[in-house]
Design a protein around this motif. Sequence first.
Motif, PDB file in Angstrom:
ATOM      1  N   ILE A 127     -30.516  -6.778   7.463  1.00 23.17           N
ATOM      2  CA  ILE A 127     -29.366  -5.984   7.159  1.00 23.17           C
ATOM      3  C   ILE A 127     -29.502  -5.699   5.441  1.00 23.17           C
ATOM      4  N   ASP A 128     -29.380  -6.583   4.793  1.00 26.29           N
ATOM      5  CA  ASP A 128     -29.380  -6.771   3.448  1.00 26.29           C
ATOM      6  C   ASP A 128     -30.580  -5.997   3.003  1.00 26.29           C
ATOM      7  N   ASP A 129     -31.703  -6.209   3.409  1.00 26.08           N
ATOM      8  CA  ASP A 129     -32.705  -5.357   3.021  1.00 26.08           C
ATOM      9  C   ASP A 129     -32.663  -3.687   3.200  1.00 26.08           C
ATOM     10  N   TRP A 130     -32.033  -3.495   4.438  1.00 26.00           N
ATOM     11  CA  TRP A 130     -31.842  -1.940   4.866  1.00 26.00           C
ATOM     12  C   TRP A 130     -30.782  -1.499   3.811  1.00 26.00           C
ATOM     13  N   ILE A 131     -29.752  -2.173   3.548  1.00 25.69           N
ATOM     14  CA  ILE A 131     -28.725  -1.534   2.588  1.00 25.69           C
ATOM     15  C   ILE A 131     -29.370  -1.236   1.093  1.00 25.69           C
ATOM     16  N   LEU A 132     -29.929  -2.338   0.755  1.00 32.34           N
ATOM     17  CA  LEU A 132     -30.372  -2.447  -0.553  1.00 32.34           C
ATOM     18  C   LEU A 132     -31.508  -1.419  -0.662  1.00 32.34           C
ATOM     19  N   GLY A 133     -32.547  -1.430  -0.102  1.00 24.30           N
ATOM     20  CA  GLY A 133     -33.708  -0.489   0.029  1.00 24.30           C
ATOM     21  C   GLY A 133     -33.542   0.700   0.719  1.00 24.30           C
ATOM     22  N   ASP A 134     -32.858   1.056   1.570  1.00 25.17           N
ATOM     23  CA  ASP A 134     -32.922   2.365   2.226  1.00 25.17           C
ATOM     24  C   ASP A 134     -31.500   3.119   1.868  1.00 25.17           C
ATOM     25  N   VAL A 135     -30.425   2.544   2.144  1.00 24.94           N
ATOM     26  CA  VAL A 135     -29.084   3.017   1.978  1.00 24.94           C
ATOM     27  C   VAL A 135     -28.835   3.393   0.372  1.00 24.94           C
ATOM     28  N   ALA A 136     -29.085   2.063  -0.198  1.00 25.22           N
ATOM     29  CA  ALA A 136     -28.819   2.331  -1.659  1.00 25.22           C
ATOM     30  C   ALA A 136     -29.902   2.932  -2.444  1.00 25.22           C
ATOM     31  N   GLY A 137     -31.137   2.726  -1.741  1.00 27.11           N
ATOM     32  CA  GLY A 137     -32.245   3.347  -2.044  1.00 27.11           C
ATOM     33  C   GLY A 137     -32.962   2.605  -3.266  1.00 27.11           C
ATOM     34  N   LEU A 138     -32.558   1.529  -3.680  1.00 26.95           N
ATOM     35  CA  LEU A 138     -33.277   0.604  -4.634  1.00 26.95           C
ATOM     36  C   LEU A 138     -34.554  -0.142  -4.104  1.00 26.95           C
ATOM     37  N   ARG A 139     -35.765  -0.041  -4.660  1.00 29.05           N
ATOM     38  CA  ARG A 139     -37.051  -0.664  -4.466  1.00 29.05           C
ATOM     39  C   ARG A 139     -37.762  -0.864  -5.701  1.00 29.05           C
ATOM     40  N   GLN A 140     -38.316  -1.932  -5.787  1.00 27.62           N
ATOM     41  CA  GLN A 140     -39.493  -2.057  -6.949  1.00 27.62           C
ATOM     42  C   GLN A 140     -40.667  -1.123  -6.570  1.00 27.62           C
ATOM     43  N   ALA A 141     -40.831  -0.584  -7.693  1.00 34.51           N
ATOM     44  CA  ALA A 141     -42.301   0.476  -7.585  1.00 34.51           C
ATOM     45  C   ALA A 141     -43.356  -0.202  -7.007  1.00 34.51           C
ATOM     46  N   PRO A 142     -44.209   0.341  -6.144  1.00 33.56           N
ATOM     47  CA  PRO A 142     -45.376  -0.216  -5.519  1.00 33.56           C
ATOM     48  C   PRO A 142     -46.207  -1.075  -6.451  1.00 33.56           C
ATOM     49  N   ASP A 143     -46.647  -0.611  -7.673  1.00 36.23           N
ATOM     50  CA  ASP A 143     -47.485  -1.213  -8.522  1.00 36.23           C
ATOM     51  C   ASP A 143     -46.741  -2.338  -9.642  1.00 36.23           C
ATOM     52  N   SER A 144     -45.515  -2.226  -9.413  1.00 36.98           N
ATOM     53  CA  SER A 144     -44.783  -2.690 -10.477  1.00 36.98           C
ATOM     54  C   SER A 144     -44.584  -4.645 -10.202  1.00 36.98           C
ATOM     55  N   ALA A 145     -44.400  -5.286 -11.341  1.00 42.13           N
ATOM     56  CA  ALA A 145     -44.327  -6.684 -11.015  1.00 42.13           C
ATOM     57  C   ALA A 145     -43.127  -7.104 -11.694  1.00 42.13           C
ATOM     58  N   GLY A 146     -42.351  -7.966 -11.192  1.00 47.60           N
ATOM     59  CA  GLY A 146     -40.964  -8.528 -11.929  1.00 47.60           C
ATOM     60  C   GLY A 146     -40.010  -7.490 -12.040  1.00 47.60           C
ATOM     61  N   TRP A 147     -39.893  -6.435 -11.115  1.00 50.93           N
ATOM     62  CA  TRP A 147     -39.051  -5.150 -11.377  1.00 50.93           C
ATOM     63  C   TRP A 147     -39.182  -4.785 -12.955  1.00 50.93           C
ATOM     64  N   ALA A 148     -40.387  -4.326 -13.361  1.00 47.59           N
ATOM     65  CA  ALA A 148     -40.706  -3.621 -14.296  1.00 47.59           C
ATOM     66  C   ALA A 148     -40.321  -2.056 -14.406  1.00 47.59           C
ATOM     67  N   GLU A 149     -40.559  -1.715 -12.998  1.00 48.18           N
ATOM     68  CA  GLU A 149     -40.231  -0.223 -12.568  1.00 48.18           C
ATOM     69  C   GLU A 149     -39.636  -0.250 -11.314  1.00 48.18           C
ATOM     70  N   ILE A 150     -38.627   0.655 -11.320  1.00 51.39           N
ATOM     71  CA  ILE A 150     -37.858   0.800  -9.847  1.00 51.39           C
ATOM     72  C   ILE A 150     -37.864   2.386  -9.564  1.00 51.39           C
ATOM     73  N   VAL A 151     -38.097   2.304  -8.149  1.00 53.31           N
ATOM     74  CA  VAL A 151     -37.752   3.601  -7.572  1.00 53.31           C
ATOM     75  C   VAL A 151     -36.515   3.698  -6.729  1.00 53.31           C
ATOM     76  N   VAL A 152     -35.871   4.751  -7.214  1.00 51.67           N
ATOM     77  CA  VAL A 152     -34.357   4.917  -6.525  1.00 51.67           C
ATOM     78  C   VAL A 152     -34.398   6.245  -5.595  1.00 51.67           C
ATOM     79  N   ARG A 153     -34.260   5.930  -4.355  1.00 56.59           N
ATOM     80  CA  ARG A 153     -34.365   7.089  -3.216  1.00 56.59           C
ATOM     81  C   ARG A 153     -33.276   6.782  -2.364  1.00 56.59           C
ATOM     82  N   PRO A 154     -32.267   7.078  -2.512  1.00 56.70           N
ATOM     83  CA  PRO A 154     -31.071   6.593  -1.468  1.00 56.70           C
ATOM     84  C   PRO A 154     -31.232   7.453  -0.176  1.00 56.70           C
ATOM     85  N   LEU A 155     -30.879   6.814   0.828  1.00 58.72           N
ATOM     86  CA  LEU A 155     -30.636   7.507   2.332  1.00 58.72           C
ATOM     87  C   LEU A 155     -29.383   7.962   2.331  1.00 58.72           C
TER      88      LEU A 155
END
Length: 91
Positions: A5-33
């Motif tokens: 549930i936390d992952d769904w809220i963070l990554g989908d509803v709020a839309g916060l994810r680490q960019a696929p080629d990023s390490a250590g959260w150097a780049e983020i993608v924000v794509r909220p649902l």
Amino acid sequence: MLGVIDDWILGDVAGLRQAPDSAGWAEIVVRPLILDTVNDATVSFDSPRGPIRTAWSRRSSGTVELEVSAPPTVRVRIETDPDVKVIQPRA
């Protein structure tokens, strides 16, 4: 189970994810649902580079506003519908 549930809220509803080629959260993608049945969502995440926050809300006019704040060492990529108004893209 709450982790899912936390992952769904963070990554989908709020839309916060680490960019696929990023390490250590150097780049983020924000794509909220943006859900029709939800008026707002806010998350804060303590990344290794510092706090990251995303928040979106639906105004009474129906306009959706999105705020993103991240440390200056984090690259932010916002991917959202053109009708979403992005405000304060960096803190």
